[in-house]
Motif scaffolding. Structure first.
Motif, PDB file in Angstrom:
ATOM      1  N   TYR A 102      -6.330  -1.695   5.985  1.00 16.59           N
ATOM      2  CA  TYR A 102      -5.686  -2.725   5.166  1.00 16.59           C
ATOM      3  C   TYR A 102      -4.323  -3.145   5.720  1.00 16.59           C
ATOM      4  O   TYR A 102      -3.587  -3.867   5.051  1.00 16.59           O
ATOM      5  CB  TYR A 102      -5.500  -2.199   3.741  1.00 16.59           C
ATOM      6  CG  TYR A 102      -6.730  -1.578   3.138  1.00 16.59           C
ATOM      7  CD1 TYR A 102      -7.787  -2.361   2.684  1.00 16.59           C
ATOM      8  CD2 TYR A 102      -6.850  -0.184   3.025  1.00 16.59           C
ATOM      9  CE1 TYR A 102      -8.921  -1.789   2.129  1.00 16.59           C
ATOM     10  CE2 TYR A 102      -7.973   0.390   2.471  1.00 16.59           C
ATOM     11  CZ  TYR A 102      -9.009  -0.409   2.023  1.00 16.59           C
ATOM     12  OH  TYR A 102     -10.140   0.164   1.477  1.00 16.59           O
ATOM     13  N   ARG A 108      -3.706   0.569  -1.380  1.00 16.93           N
ATOM     14  CA  ARG A 108      -5.159   0.567  -1.182  1.00 16.93           C
ATOM     15  C   ARG A 108      -5.607   1.834  -0.458  1.00 16.93           C
ATOM     16  O   ARG A 108      -6.661   2.405  -0.761  1.00 16.93           O
ATOM     17  CB  ARG A 108      -5.587  -0.673  -0.389  1.00 16.93           C
ATOM     18  CG  ARG A 108      -5.507  -1.961  -1.193  1.00 16.93           C
ATOM     19  CD  ARG A 108      -5.785  -3.166  -0.305  1.00 16.93           C
ATOM     20  NE  ARG A 108      -5.766  -4.391  -1.054  1.00 16.93           N
ATOM     21  CZ  ARG A 108      -6.805  -4.926  -1.699  1.00 16.93           C
ATOM     22  NH1 ARG A 108      -7.968  -4.297  -1.670  1.00 16.93           N
ATOM     23  NH2 ARG A 108      -6.694  -6.048  -2.366  1.00 16.93           N
ATOM     24  N   GLU A 122      -7.985  -1.195  -8.678  1.00 19.55           N
ATOM     25  CA  GLU A 122      -8.070  -2.206  -7.604  1.00 19.55           C
ATOM     26  C   GLU A 122      -8.021  -3.616  -8.182  1.00 19.55           C
ATOM     27  O   GLU A 122      -7.352  -4.516  -7.637  1.00 19.55           O
ATOM     28  CB  GLU A 122      -9.363  -2.011  -6.815  1.00 19.55           C
ATOM     29  CG  GLU A 122      -9.267  -0.919  -5.763  1.00 19.55           C
ATOM     30  CD  GLU A 122     -10.520  -0.842  -4.919  1.00 19.55           C
ATOM     31  OE1 GLU A 122     -10.407  -0.610  -3.703  1.00 19.55           O
ATOM     32  OE2 GLU A 122     -11.618  -0.994  -5.474  1.00 19.55           O
TER      33      GLU A 122
END
Length: 216
Positions: free
Chosen positions: A111, A120, A210
């Motif tokens: 990421y 993340r 998320e």
């Protein structure tokens, strides 16, 4: 010793100086030899043994003798690197923090070019929960922190640095902080044995986190 001391009285000063230099030079040579010898015991071996003792007996009951037995070495070998129990536990904590950071670094890589990269990565680490690594050892280290101010400072500094990395990679610090607290709260509840999250429960929670950080 007395005979040697009496004999030195009758030795000429210049000869006594020469003897003194010979003795000190030999001591320096011996010391350099000792310091130049390769380490027979890897520090990682000692720290691995210390973690095993912590898991088995708890941090409060950790002793240098017990670590030496588990490592299969002498207590003197342990003391060579870690003079006290506190120094050994401090080293275990510092290694754990470094290992945790490396684990997050690796999880963040996919990421790295996007927003909330570190967060993340933290979510992916939470998905890959390892009972022994993430739970029992940390639980015991936390119990040790209640009795050691230096350990608390070390753990606090490690968390502050990690928090800084996560907040620096997001466009919405408030939302990122909320998400991080949710992850850590979920992990701590399982660490302390309050809740045993099933895989589907864990995934549902993390998926919700998320969504929180991706929604505008």
């Amino acid at each position: 010793m007395i005979t040697l001391s009496l004999s030195l009285i009758f030795v000429k000063p210049e000869r006594l100086t020469k003897v003194f230099h010979l003795i000190t030079n030999q001591m320096v040579i011996n010391w350099k030899f000792v310091m130049a010898r390769p380490r027979a015991i890897d520090r990682a071996t000692i720290l691995d043994a210390a973690e095993q003792v912590v898991l088995r007996d708890g941090a409060a009951r950790l002793t240098l003798d017990a670590v030496a037995v588990v490592a299969g070495i002498s207590k003197a070998s342990v003391i060579y690197d870690y003079k006290t129990k506190q120094a050994l536990i401090q080293a275990v904590v510092e290694r754990w923090i470094a290992g945790w950071g490396e684990r997050l670094d690796k999880a963040t890589e996919p990421y790295i070019d996007g927003d909330d990269a570190r967060l993340r990565g933290r979510i992916d680490v939470a998905r890959d929960y390892k009972e022994e690594e993430d739970g029992a050892v940390v639980f015991q280290l936390c119990s040790a922190m209640t009795q050691d101010e230096q350990l608390r400072q070390t753990m606090n500094e490690g968390f502050r640095q990690e928090l800084g990395k996560m907040l620096s990679s997001t466009k919405n610090p408030d939302k990122a902080l909320l998400a991080l607290l949710a992850i850590e709260g979920m992990s701590i509840l399982q660490m302390f044995g309050v809740v045993e999250w099933q895989p589907e429960q864990r995934e549902k929670i993390l998926s919700g986190i998320e969504q929180l950080i991706t929604q505008d």
